[in-house]
Structure formats: C-alpha cells, structure tokens
Write a protein that holds these residues in place. Structure first.
Motif, mmCIF file in Angstrom:
data_model
loop_
_atom_site.group_PDB
_atom_site.id
_atom_site.type_symbol
_atom_site.label_atom_id
_atom_site.label_comp_id
_atom_site.label_asym_id
_atom_site.label_seq_id
_atom_site.Cartn_x
_atom_site.Cartn_y
_atom_site.Cartn_z
ATOM 1 N N LEU A 283 0.743 -1.111 0.154
ATOM 2 C CA LEU A 283 0.162 -0.094 -0.136
ATOM 3 C C LEU A 283 0.910 1.314 0.046
ATOM 4 C CD1 LEU A 283 -2.836 -0.924 2.685
ATOM 5 C CD2 LEU A 283 -2.935 -1.097 -0.039
ATOM 6 N N ILE A 284 2.099 1.146 0.406
ATOM 7 C CA ILE A 284 2.786 2.315 0.496
ATOM 8 C C ILE A 284 3.847 2.587 -0.742
ATOM 9 C CG2 ILE A 284 2.540 2.589 2.970
ATOM 10 C CD1 ILE A 284 5.281 1.286 3.246
ATOM 11 N N HIS A 285 3.659 1.877 -1.756
ATOM 12 C CA HIS A 285 4.695 1.873 -2.707
ATOM 13 C C HIS A 285 4.683 3.230 -3.324
ATOM 14 C CE1 HIS A 285 1.395 2.280 -5.867
ATOM 15 N NE2 HIS A 285 0.520 1.433 -5.087
ATOM 16 N N SER B 261 4.251 9.493 -5.246
ATOM 17 C CA SER B 261 3.129 10.299 -5.208
ATOM 18 C C SER B 261 3.696 11.609 -4.924
ATOM 19 C CB SER B 261 1.879 9.837 -4.413
ATOM 20 O OG SER B 261 2.453 9.851 -3.254
ATOM 21 N N LYS B 262 2.858 12.822 -5.130
ATOM 22 C CA LYS B 262 3.111 14.090 -4.716
ATOM 23 C C LYS B 262 2.617 14.325 -3.263
ATOM 24 C CE LYS B 262 1.814 18.785 -6.071
ATOM 25 N NZ LYS B 262 1.020 19.749 -6.790
ATOM 26 N N TYR B 263 1.843 14.085 -2.750
ATOM 27 C CA TYR B 263 1.512 13.880 -1.365
ATOM 28 C C TYR B 263 1.666 12.736 -0.619
ATOM 29 C CZ TYR B 263 -0.844 17.981 -3.131
ATOM 30 O OH TYR B 263 -1.063 18.981 -3.972
ATOM 31 N N ALA B 264 2.352 12.965 0.603
ATOM 32 C CA ALA B 264 2.866 11.660 1.457
ATOM 33 C C ALA B 264 1.585 11.109 1.882
ATOM 34 C CB ALA B 264 3.879 12.256 2.427
ATOM 35 N N ARG B 265 1.687 9.761 2.326
ATOM 36 C CA ARG B 265 0.783 8.851 2.843
ATOM 37 C C ARG B 265 0.929 8.977 4.382
ATOM 38 N NH1 ARG B 265 -2.252 4.430 1.528
ATOM 39 N NH2 ARG B 265 -2.867 2.875 3.350
ATOM 40 N N LYS B 266 -0.189 9.211 5.189
ATOM 41 C CA LYS B 266 -0.450 9.373 6.491
ATOM 42 C C LYS B 266 -0.094 8.063 7.124
ATOM 43 C CE LYS B 266 -3.397 10.436 10.374
ATOM 44 N NZ LYS B 266 -4.601 10.777 10.924
ATOM 45 N N ILE B 267 0.852 7.957 8.131
ATOM 46 C CA ILE B 267 1.328 6.845 8.758
ATOM 47 C C ILE B 267 0.490 6.705 9.922
ATOM 48 C CG2 ILE B 267 3.229 5.829 10.127
ATOM 49 C CD1 ILE B 267 5.056 7.704 8.488
ATOM 50 N N PRO B 268 0.087 5.260 10.026
ATOM 51 C CA PRO B 268 -1.049 4.856 11.067
ATOM 52 C C PRO B 268 -0.304 4.821 12.584
ATOM 53 C CG PRO B 268 -0.315 2.919 9.918
ATOM 54 C CD PRO B 268 0.203 4.252 9.057
ATOM 55 N N GLN B 269 -1.172 5.193 13.581
ATOM 56 C CA GLN B 269 -0.438 5.051 14.792
ATOM 57 C C GLN B 269 0.020 3.775 15.311
ATOM 58 O OE1 GLN B 269 -3.168 6.429 17.893
ATOM 59 N NE2 GLN B 269 -1.724 6.559 19.457
ATOM 60 N N LEU C 14 7.934 -1.545 7.046
ATOM 61 C CA LEU C 14 7.199 -1.296 5.887
ATOM 62 C C LEU C 14 5.888 -2.179 6.117
ATOM 63 C CD1 LEU C 14 9.831 -1.480 3.006
ATOM 64 C CD2 LEU C 14 8.911 0.534 4.107
ATOM 65 N N ALA C 15 5.879 -3.396 6.850
ATOM 66 C CA ALA C 15 4.551 -4.177 6.890
ATOM 67 C C ALA C 15 3.621 -3.294 7.705
ATOM 68 C CB ALA C 15 5.094 -5.400 7.543
ATOM 69 N N VAL C 16 3.885 -2.500 8.465
ATOM 70 C CA VAL C 16 3.036 -1.708 9.390
ATOM 71 C C VAL C 16 2.574 -0.361 8.732
ATOM 72 C CG1 VAL C 16 3.485 -2.794 11.730
ATOM 73 C CG2 VAL C 16 4.729 -0.933 11.005
ATOM 74 N N GLU C 17 2.963 -0.269 7.340
ATOM 75 C CA GLU C 17 2.891 0.787 6.581
ATOM 76 C C GLU C 17 3.455 2.081 7.123
ATOM 77 O OE1 GLU C 17 -1.401 1.301 6.247
ATOM 78 O OE2 GLU C 17 -1.830 -0.837 6.213
ATOM 79 N N ASP C 18 4.601 2.029 7.640
ATOM 80 C CA ASP C 18 5.461 2.975 8.094
ATOM 81 C C ASP C 18 6.534 3.091 6.758
ATOM 82 O OD1 ASP C 18 7.322 4.926 9.001
ATOM 83 O OD2 ASP C 18 7.450 4.048 10.846
ATOM 84 N N TRP C 19 6.388 4.176 6.077
ATOM 85 C CA TRP C 19 7.413 4.289 4.871
ATOM 86 C C TRP C 19 8.800 5.003 5.216
ATOM 87 C CZ3 TRP C 19 8.082 9.636 3.884
ATOM 88 C CH2 TRP C 19 6.803 10.228 4.400
ATOM 89 N N MET D 101 11.660 -6.227 -3.548
ATOM 90 C CA MET D 101 10.523 -6.386 -3.041
ATOM 91 C C MET D 101 9.673 -5.634 -3.904
ATOM 92 S SD MET D 101 10.798 -5.966 0.961
ATOM 93 C CE MET D 101 9.407 -5.483 1.255
ATOM 94 N N TYR D 102 9.599 -4.854 -4.286
ATOM 95 C CA TYR D 102 8.680 -3.943 -5.297
ATOM 96 C C TYR D 102 8.832 -4.024 -6.677
ATOM 97 C CZ TYR D 102 7.135 -1.220 -1.021
ATOM 98 O OH TYR D 102 6.571 -1.014 0.132
ATOM 99 N N ARG D 103 9.863 -4.586 -6.921
ATOM 100 C CA ARG D 103 10.120 -5.183 -8.608
ATOM 101 C C ARG D 103 9.286 -6.280 -8.653
ATOM 102 N NH1 ARG D 103 15.631 -3.367 -8.527
ATOM 103 N NH2 ARG D 103 15.766 -1.482 -9.901
ATOM 104 N N ALA D 104 9.210 -7.011 -7.493
ATOM 105 C CA ALA D 104 8.390 -8.483 -7.724
ATOM 106 C C ALA D 104 7.034 -8.180 -7.658
ATOM 107 C CB ALA D 104 8.872 -9.483 -6.761
ATOM 108 N N ILE D 105 6.525 -7.261 -7.457
ATOM 109 C CA ILE D 105 4.908 -7.146 -7.387
ATOM 110 C C ILE D 105 4.465 -5.985 -8.480
ATOM 111 C CG2 ILE D 105 4.937 -7.573 -4.853
ATOM 112 C CD1 ILE D 105 4.357 -4.562 -4.502
ATOM 113 N N LYS D 106 3.140 -6.179 -8.767
ATOM 114 C CA LYS D 106 2.614 -5.085 -9.737
ATOM 115 C C LYS D 106 2.015 -3.654 -8.852
ATOM 116 C CE LYS D 106 0.656 -9.041 -12.417
ATOM 117 N NZ LYS D 106 -0.467 -9.607 -12.696
ATOM 118 N N CYS D 107 2.882 -2.823 -9.337
ATOM 119 C CA CYS D 107 2.521 -1.441 -8.683
ATOM 120 C C CYS D 107 2.591 -0.273 -9.442
ATOM 121 C CB CYS D 107 3.471 -1.036 -7.531
ATOM 122 S SG CYS D 107 5.048 -0.834 -7.843
ATOM 123 N N GLU D 108 1.673 0.413 -9.502
ATOM 124 C CA GLU D 108 1.324 1.412 -10.554
ATOM 125 C C GLU D 108 2.351 2.641 -10.174
ATOM 126 O OE1 GLU D 108 -2.631 2.953 -9.911
ATOM 127 O OE2 GLU D 108 -3.540 0.949 -10.446
#
Length: 585
Positions: A271-273, A427-435, A503-508, A578-585
């Motif tokens: 999700l944080i690609h 992306s232009k805007y950074a994704r919010k990191i969960p608590q 990265l697994a807890v969506e902290d980029w 890791m990210y080359r092995a998956i389909k990400c836009e």
C-alpha cells in the motif's frame, strides 16, 4: 605513479622486520629511552628525562621519529647505557648524585603511582619499573616505604651478528629508600650479560606474541569466538528463514490478486509503494553520513589487508596509526563520490554544500575532540600532546589530499549519477502513517538492532581494548577479520528484517531508520566503554579518562557511520527487489 608510491611509504614509515642489522663484536648498539608513566594509565606518558635520571655525558639527543610514532606518544632519546654488541659488564657506574628535595619528591610520586619506563634496543622493546612500595608494620601501625631501583641488569641474546632478545631486571640489594625528605645519595649503575641463542632473527618478535596470549588463554579465546559465531549464525539463519517465508507469502498474495478488484482488507507494504522511495528529510546530511560511512568501510578493508599480510608485527611503532591517517586521506574520494551521487539521486541540487558537509561529518567531531584532548595533554606536559610541527603536517595532509579528493569525488559522483531506479513512482503527497505501538519507535528498534551484532563481537572487544588501553599485544588479525565479516553480515540481516517489519505496518520512513538501526552497534560499543573502564581496568585521572572516552567516542562514531551505511545499502537493495516483484502503479 612511482613518486606517489615512494611518498606513501616514506609517510608511513613502514619498515620490514626481515631487514636484519648485523653488528660486529664491540660495535655500538644504541639504547633509546622512550617514555615513563603510570602502569595503569597507558595514555599518561611523559618524557624519560622529566624524572631526574642520569643523562649522557655528551648530552641528550632526540631520535628522529615518523608520523605514527609521534601520534603514539613516542619521544625517544639517547641514554648513558653503553651496551656494545657481545660485551659483558659486571658493574658499571653511570653517576652518583644527591637528590634535591624536588628530585626526591618526583621520584617518590613516580614510585607511588607505579611508574614504568620503556626503552628500545635495536628496535626491541623492554620495560621496567622505577621502584617499589613495601608495607611495614610497627605494632598496630601500618606504614609504607618507597624504594628506588638504582641498578639495572640487562640480559641479552644474540645469533651470529644479530641481536635477538633483551630483558631488564633490577637488583633487590641495590635500592634506595626515598620515603622521606631529601639528600639521599643515589648511585645509578648497570650490568649486562650476553648469551648465544639459536632463535633466528625473523622469529625474534614471537616472544611478545606468546607473552600476550598464553596457550590456555588462546584456546579459551578461540572457543569463545567459535561459540559466538555459531550462536549468531543460527540466529541469523533463523531470522532469514522467517523473513524469506513471510516475503514469499506476501508475493503470492499480492501477485495472485485481481488488480481490477480491490481488496478491502488489503494491508501491508504494498500500500505504501507510492511513498517508499520518497527522499528522506535532511537529504544532504543523510547522503554525507552514507558517504563517510562508505569511506570508513573502504579504509577498514585496506587496514585489514595490510594486517593479514603481516605488516603490523608486534611493536612496529606507530605503523597502524600512520596507515589509518594515510588510508583515510586516500579514500576521501569515495566519501565525496557516494555522497554526491546519492544526494543527486534523491533530487538534491546544492552539491557544493553537500561536499562540504561530507568533509565535516567526521573531521568536525575529530577536530573538536582532538582540540580538547591535546589541550589536556599539554596541561599535563604529557608526550600524548602532539607537537606543533606534527599538527601542521596533519593539516597539510588534510588540505592537500583529503579535501581535494573529496571535492573531486563529489564532482565525479554528481556528473555520473543516474536516476534512483525506483520500481515505483512517488506520489506528490505523502501518505499518512498509522499510529504505531511504542516498541515501533526509534529507540526500541535501535536497541533490538544493535544487540545481536554486538553479541557477535563483545568477547573480542575485551582483547582489543586490553591491547589499545593496556599493555597486551594483539596479533591474531585473522580472528578479528572473521569477527568483522560476521559483524557486517549480522548487521545487514538485522537491518533488512527491521526494515521489512517497518514497511509491513505501513511506515514508509525507512531511510533514516535503516541508518540508525544499522549503526546502533556503535552505540553499544560506546556503552561497553563504560563497563570496561569501571570494571576491567584501573585507569584513573583526568588525562587518561579524557583520552579513553574521547577517542573511544570517535571510534564508536566511526562504527556507527560504517554500519549505518551497510544497513542502508542492504535495505535499499532488498526494498527495490521487493517492489519490483509485485505489480505497482
């Protein structure tokens, strides 16, 4: 190219121990006095004639010393001892003097503080103590008497025309009581006895290695190292197996899903690609740290290469310090290249400031620490204080070699830098990191990251510390190289694992975290310094305490930079895959 090689070897002052010096019977072999100081404070050393010893009749002559010897605090001077090759002396008087109050007090303080002296005879070191403190009991009162050794006996060994061994001892019958007052009449004398040996010249230094590592201690040493290696390798293998299976399950989940049907329960590092390759804050400082860490890594490999081929034989005075200065200067271009290249890949444009920052990342703390420590040494009138001429030489080396090579490396890195080659667009805007829970914070993660690599080296640290801050000799460079490789492997694996879990807890924000986690072993090393100083050593005093913690801070900082760079590059390599092995836009 030939002149550069010659200059490098002249600067290093490296000598080959195999070049034997041949002497004829009765030929003069000079014996040089190096320094005196408290036995338990190896950095607190003073010139030999700071104490009122007998001086040569023709005056004291200082021996020329190279850069490494001066950095090590060596200040060798001539002595009145006349030890001609293969000539025995039963009793030779040097001088007789009546101690003035100030001279008696200086000798008294030296004996109380357990002073030793160091001399060199045909490049062979020898040590001895100045005196001894003897307790005496009168009734219920305990008193102490200070005795000064006034006679030295030299035992020397030769093989044909070469000096093989020298030892010094004292005569218990020739001592002077200097416990109180002054006016004692002291007759300084010496004797010498030669004997033949079949030990070849090439093996004369083995004596000092055997003295430092007895057979029983060496077996324990090897057993401890092998035990640590096995434990760490098992833990690393266990961690890598878990990580491999987890990544494989993630790949199957992400690649098998239908891209046109969104998964409402989808979570994890996919999700944080669009943010994972976002440049970190303070990118110029980040690049400078990575560049300097790469330089320290390259310098370490050069030092190990020389050590493994036998360049640093026992008591090759100052050779390792000189090698550090030379290789740090010559590898400066690596720091500039890596820093400028990475800085441009992260979108940086002010490359000039980045190069200047790269120059100051390590040299800045080094300058501050050196200024304070040299001031303390000057106040104590210690030989650890560098002369003005030596400081000028180091500044010239930095100005003519280190700084230009960093600039050239920075320009080359800037011009040859390509894109980051990120498999996903940012992306232009950074994704919010969960608590996140508290154990996902920087400090807990650094603690976990540094513990396992430190456990791989902590046994070896004692031997290294005992060599640097004691009087042992460390010559088993093969072991320390194995531990060094193990440290790099464990640091790489642990940092990769923690980066994945982050990265697994969506902290980029993994860029800085990989450096901090990788370099956290340096923090553990500095923490070990407090344990060694208070528990394993008897060091005391402002000068020794300042030198120990000051220079160990710089060493720990160098480890932080080097292992931080190793952790970052390892994490970057895995994250890209890791990210080359998956389909990400």
């Amino acid at each position: 190219m030939r002149w550069w090689t010659c200059c490098s070897f002249v600067l290093c002052g490296w000598t080959v121990d195999g070049a034997a010096k041949a002497y004829h019977v009765g030929e003069d072999v000079p014996i040089y006095a190096n320094k005196v100081g408290p036995f338990h404070n190896p950095s607190e050393t003073y010139q030999y004639y700071d104490l009122p010893f007998c001086q040569p009749i023709d005056g004291v002559v200082n021996k020329w010393e190279d850069l490494g010897e001066v950095l090590e605090g060596d200040r060798m001077t001539t002595t009145p001892y006349d030890l001609k090759f293969r000539e025995d002396h039963d009793f030779t008087e040097i001088c007789t003097k009546t101690l003035e109050p100030e001279e008696a007090e200086r000798f008294r303080e030296a004996v109380l503080e357990d002073y030793y002296f160091q001399m060199f005879y045909d490049d062979l070191p020898l040590w001895g103590f100045l005196g001894k403190v003897v307790p005496e009991r009168k009734g219920e009162t305990q008193t102490y008497k200070n005795y000064l050794f006034s006679h030295l006996h030299f035992e020397l060994a030769y093989n044909r025309k070469n000096v093989i061994e020298i030892n010094v001892s004292t005569d218990p019958l020739k001592i002077v009581d200097i416990s109180r007052g002054s006016g004692q009449l002291v007759t300084f004398s010496y004797s010498a006895k030669w004997k033949e040996t079949d030990v070849p010249y090439e093996r004369r230094m083995e004596k000092y290695t055997k003295y430092s590592f007895l057979r029983k201690h060496l077996d324990i040493h090897w057993f401890s190292i092998i035990n640590s290696c096995v434990i760490v390798l098992l833990l690393t293998g266990f961690l890598s197996t878990i990580l491999h299976r987890t990544l494989k399950r993630d790949f199957l989940r992400y690649t098998s899903a239908d891209p046109e049907v969104p998964d409402e329960d989808e979570s994890g590092w996919k999700l944080i690609h669009a943010d994972v390759f976002r440049a970190p804050q303070h990118s110029s400082l980040f690049a400078a740290l990575i560049g300097t860490g790469s330089q320290v890594f390259a310098m370490s490999l050069c030092i190990f290469a020389l050590a493994l081929v036998g360049t640093f034989y026992p008591y090759n005075r100052g050779a390792m310090l000189t090698a550090c200065v030379v290789f740090y200067s010559l590898t400066a271009g690596i720091a500039g290249y890596v820093s400028a290249s990475l800085y441009k890949k992260m979108g940086g444009t002010n490359w000039a400031n980045n190069v200047l920052l790269t120059v100051c990342v390590f040299c800045g703390p080094l300058l501050l620490a050196f200024s304070y420590l040299n001031t303390v040494a000057i106040f104590y009138r210690s030989t650890a204080a560098l002369p003005f001429g030596t400081i000028v030489i180091i500044v010239v080396i930095w100005a003519l070699i280190t700084f230009p090579l960093t600039v050239v490396g920075g320009i080359t890195g800037k011009n040859r830098a390509t894109e980051l080659d990120a498999p996903c667009r940012t992306s232009k805007y950074a994704r919010k990191i969960p608590q996140l829970p508290w154990y996902r914070g920087v400090i807990p993660q650094m603690t976990m990251a540094g513990f396992l690599p430190f456990s791989a080296i902590y046994i070896e640290l004692y031997y290294i510390f005992a060599s640097i801050w004691g009087h042992k000799v460390y010559t088993i460079y093969s072991i320390i190289f194995i531990v060094f490789v193990l440290l790099l492997v464990v640091t790489s694996f642990v940092t990769i694992a923690l980066t994945y879990f982050q990265l697994a807890v969506e902290d980029w924000r993994w860029w800085w975290r990989s450096v901090l986690c990788g370099g956290s072993t340096g923090v553990f090393i500095f923490g070990y310094c407090f344990y060694f100083f208070n528990v394993k050593s008897d060091m005391t005093g402002l000068l020794q305490t300042s030198f120990f913690f000051g220079y160990m801070f710089l060493v720990s900082y160098a480890f932080f930079l080097m292992l931080g760079a190793v952790g970052f590059f390892s994490s970057l390599l895995v994250v890209k895959r890791m990210y080359r092995a998956i389909k990400c836009e």
